[in-house]
Design an enzyme around this catalytic site. Sequence first.
Site, PDB file in Angstrom:
ATOM      1  N   LYS A  18       0.868  -1.183   0.000  1.00 31.83           N
ATOM      2  CA  LYS A  18       0.000   0.000   0.000  1.00 31.83           C
ATOM      3  C   LYS A  18       0.897   1.222   0.000  1.00 31.83           C
ATOM      4  CE  LYS A  18      -3.178   2.617   2.808  1.00 31.83           C
ATOM      5  NZ  LYS A  18      -2.374   3.819   2.811  1.00 31.83           N
ATOM      6  N   THR A  19       0.589   2.168  -0.869  1.00 28.90           N
ATOM      7  CA  THR A  19       1.383   3.383  -0.928  1.00 28.90           C
ATOM      8  C   THR A  19       0.505   4.565  -1.307  1.00 28.90           C
ATOM      9  OG1 THR A  19       3.314   4.442  -1.921  1.00 28.90           O
ATOM     10  CG2 THR A  19       2.037   2.997  -3.343  1.00 28.90           C
ATOM     11  N   HIS A  20       0.947   5.732  -0.938  1.00 31.29           N
ATOM     12  CA  HIS A  20       0.307   6.967  -1.371  1.00 31.29           C
ATOM     13  C   HIS A  20       1.117   7.629  -2.481  1.00 31.29           C
ATOM     14  CE1 HIS A  20      -2.927   7.428   1.615  1.00 31.29           C
ATOM     15  NE2 HIS A  20      -2.134   6.753   2.405  1.00 31.29           N
ATOM     16  N   ARG A  41     -10.404   9.612  -5.287  1.00 29.11           N
ATOM     17  CA  ARG A  41     -11.546  10.188  -4.571  1.00 29.11           C
ATOM     18  C   ARG A  41     -11.878  11.534  -5.186  1.00 29.11           C
ATOM     19  NH1 ARG A  41     -12.104  11.216   1.973  1.00 29.11           N
ATOM     20  NH2 ARG A  41     -14.339  11.602   1.908  1.00 29.11           N
ATOM     21  N   SER A  49     -11.899  17.171   3.346  1.00 32.20           N
ATOM     22  CA  SER A  49     -11.268  16.270   4.307  1.00 32.20           C
ATOM     23  C   SER A  49      -9.887  16.775   4.709  1.00 32.20           C
ATOM     24  CB  SER A  49     -11.163  14.871   3.686  1.00 32.20           C
ATOM     25  OG  SER A  49     -10.507  14.000   4.563  1.00 32.20           O
ATOM     26  N   TYR A 104     -13.429   5.911  -4.789  1.00 30.08           N
ATOM     27  CA  TYR A 104     -13.843   5.709  -3.407  1.00 30.08           C
ATOM     28  C   TYR A 104     -15.370   5.800  -3.276  1.00 30.08           C
ATOM     29  CZ  TYR A 104     -14.442   6.658   1.577  1.00 30.08           C
ATOM     30  OH  TYR A 104     -14.862   6.635   2.882  1.00 30.08           O
TER      31      TYR A 104
END
Length: 127
Positions: A18-20, A41, A49, A104
């Site tokens: 998992k990475t951003h 998203r 947010s 999302y």
Amino acid sequence: TDVVDAANQALGQDRNLKTHLPFSLLPKNLTEKAKVIYVGRNPKDVVVSYYYHNMLIKHIDEDLTFEEYVRLFMAELLLQDPYVSHVKEAWAKRNEENVLFLWYEDMKKDLPGTIRQIASFIGKEIS
């Protein structure tokens, strides 16, 4: 050592990462060697947010208005930016065989359908 032995035993097995990070900061041949599930998203939801999150953890001046924050977000001048460019990179790869691009908001609308879609993409059956 135990860690090296475990790593050697894991070679060739399915793994998850998992990475951003955007695609431009990942290995160039990533989608040739791995399946990638990218979740984007709606930028309108993201900026709201980010704004409240940054206010909560005091990463931005408390006097900064939301309107000012949106301008910084759109100019990609925030700590978490560049968001829009990040999504555009993934969107450009959405039709590659080893890339599954999801929104999302769609996941929230139909989680069971999304789970089936992901299972099919990674070649797994749901039991």
